[in-house]
Scaffold this active site. Structure first.
Site, PDB file in Angstrom:
ATOM      1  CG  HIS A 194      23.433   7.285  -4.010  1.00 21.95           C
ATOM      2  ND1 HIS A 194      23.829   5.962  -4.328  1.00 21.95           N
ATOM      3  CD2 HIS A 194      24.027   8.215  -4.924  1.00 21.95           C
ATOM      4  CE1 HIS A 194      24.453   5.993  -5.279  1.00 21.95           C
ATOM      5  NE2 HIS A 194      24.756   7.090  -5.807  1.00 21.95           N
TER       6      HIS A 194
ATOM      7  CG  ASP B  38      23.173   4.814 -13.496  1.00 21.55           C
ATOM      8  OD1 ASP B  38      23.214   6.087 -13.694  1.00 21.55           O
ATOM      9  OD2 ASP B  38      23.745   4.481 -12.408  1.00 21.55           O
TER      10      ASP B  38
ATOM     11  NE  ARG C 221      26.138  11.771 -15.723  1.00 27.05           N
ATOM     12  CZ  ARG C 221      26.043  11.663 -14.376  1.00 27.05           C
ATOM     13  NH1 ARG C 221      25.675  10.484 -14.010  1.00 27.05           N
ATOM     14  NH2 ARG C 221      26.212  12.638 -13.410  1.00 27.05           N
TER      15      ARG C 221
HETATM   16  N1  URA Z   1      26.001   8.950  -7.816  1.00 33.60           N
HETATM   17  C1  URA Z   1      25.612   8.450  -8.819  1.00 33.60           C
HETATM   18  O1  URA Z   1      25.061   7.167  -8.502  1.00 33.60           O
HETATM   19  N2  URA Z   1      25.533   9.268  -9.865  1.00 33.60           N
HETATM   20  C2  URA Z   1      25.946  10.500 -10.159  1.00 33.60           C
HETATM   21  O2  URA Z   1      25.579  11.021 -11.102  1.00 33.60           O
HETATM   22  C3  URA Z   1      26.408  11.157  -8.994  1.00 33.60           C
HETATM   23  C4  URA Z   1      26.569  10.508  -7.672  1.00 33.60           C
END
Ligand code: URA
Length: 434
Positions: free
Chosen positions: A82, A161, A168
């Site tokens: 990631h 999330d 966000r």
């Molecule tokens: N990738 C993600 O999944 N979340 C973040 O906050 C930043 C990059």
């Protein structure tokens, strides 16, 4: 406690207890907090930060807001990669198929565009028919058959999330170490992986422009992952300038295909190979990094990485003919050129400005419910460091009927640093945190 009291507690700089964090995460995952209170809490966390314990609790509860997958009987290691977010960063779409071709199982759960950075899901959706919203049965079936499947957060996987990420994105609360740590790791814990390779970006186009802060973020992710039983390594890479030559959803898929065919820009290709090799090494397929790198290079050269990507597209409902005919990816033909206003050394192209420019053109969102235009973006004709002459075309913008063009072209023009002398070259991979 009432929700406003919890928000006030964080706003005043106090630590939240595990129960209070769970209450906030449930508020997002179960929809019991309205968006305005979730956003206010995100802003309070953004300004006041979180302790290591709070970050761990936030991560744990965000992961547990949905199902946590496990793969006890996979015939190979489950490893993922990631990135903390970059501009033109399309490496996941290249390295995932390459690592899978080497025998790694990659159950990748990614995000959409965030702030000025692009998102893997938005890029994949530019492939006609590609479905990133698979149910868990299909996700598992594809992973077992192909060694890779790529989806987004769902109502079943990391639902908290999914909500917090989209808030966000549009409330300027992205650049926070605890929020980034919990966002990334909640998805990765839910994937049920054994190991994770992190690409932590620093430089002008990163959420943590200063190396010291990027290092802090890398350590936060590595330590929190390890506490959750995931073996994690991070590299810190430079994101002063965009990766590759193409920025924008369909444009970036075109570049991924070019690279998987053995062509394309060197920076993106080499970073993808480096990260894929670390996954192969971490999974124990080739414990020696040089051998792991050789194996990944072989899979790129013999076309197995490309074949894996084609099979992935087909399995997830997409049209694999894009591989032979990348023009099937719809890209606007309306162009606007950005030229050098002076002669000299093109020493930098500010990736952050280009990321925001792409958002103005429609490649990113300004509201949570907005959709993206897959066919707009930016094609670089020149990259740092090289000599340019006044009037040279440095980049072209692909726009849709002029939408956002005025602001985007202004940002792109201001992204250029042209100096009399060349700057010393900056390395792409700056540090490793093992
Ligand atoms: N990738 C993600 O999944 N979340 C973040 O906050 C930043 C990059």
């Amino acid at each position: 406690m009432l929700i406003p009291e919890l928000i006030r507690k964080k706003r005043e700089g106090f630590s939240l207890s595990e129960n209070e964090i769970k209450c906030f995460v449930d508020g997002a995952g179960k929809g019991t907090w309205p968006d305005y209170q979730l956003s206010a809490m995100l802003m309070a966390i953004f300004f006041e930060g979180m302790t290591t314990r709070e970050t761990s609790n936030l991560t744990h509860h965000m992961a547990s807001s949905g199902k946590i997958l496990s793969w006890p009987d996979l015939p190979g290691p489950a490893i993922d990669k990631h990135s903390t977010g970059g501009v033109g960063d399309k490496t996941s779409i290249i390295l995932g198929p390459l690592a899978a071709a080497c025998g790694v199982f990659v159950p990748m759960i990614s995000g959409r565009g965030l702030g000025h950075t692009g998102g893997t899901l938005d890029k994949l959706e530019s492939i006609p028919g590609f479905n990133v919203r698979l149910n868990l049965d299909s996700f598992e079936k594809i992973l077992r058959t192909l060694g890779i499947a790529m989806i987004g957060q769902t109502t079943e996987i990391a639902p908290a999330d999914r909500i917090l990420y989209s808030l966000r994105d549009v409330t300027a609360t992205v650049e926070s170490i605890p929020l980034i740590t919990a966002s990334i790791l909640s998805k990765k814990i839910a994937e049920g992986i054994q190991g994770l390779i992190m690409d932590v970006k620093t430089g002008m186009g990163a959420f943590m422009p200063e190396v010291a802060k990027a290092r802090k973020l890398a350590k936060s992710i590595v330590n929190t992952a390890r506490k959750s039983g995931i073996h994690c390594q991070a590299i810190i890479t430079n994101m002063d300038s965009p990766l590759g030559y193409k920025i924008g959803n369909a444009l970036e898929i075109q570049e991924c295909i070019e690279i998987l065919k053995g062509n394309g820009p060197e920076d993106t290709r080499e970073l993808s190979i480096n990260l894929a090799a670390k996954m192969v090494q971490m999974g124990g397929i080739k414990p020696d990094l040089n051998e792991a790198t050789r194996l990944v290079r072989d899979k790129l050269a013999n076309g197995e990485g490309l074949a894996k990507f084609s099979a992935l597209i087909q399995a997830q409902g997409g049209d694999p003919r894009v591989i032979d005919n990348p023009n099937m990816l719809e890209v606007s033909t309306q162009t606007f050129e950005i030229k050098a206003l002076e002669s000299g050394w093109l020493n930098a192209i500010d990736a952050s400005k280009l990321g925001w420019a792409a958002c103005h053109l429609g490649a990113g969102r300004d509201k949570a419910e907005a959709s993206v235009d897959a066919g707009v973006g930016i094609i670089l004709h020149r990259k740092p460091s090289c000599r340019v002459t006044k009037g040279d075309i440095i980049m072209e913008l692909r726009h849709r009927n002029g939408k956002g063009l005025e602001k985007a072209s202004e940002l792109c023009q201001h992204s250029l640093a042209i100096d009399e002398k060349p700057r010393s070259e900056i390395q792409l991979i700056l540090e490793e945190i093992i």
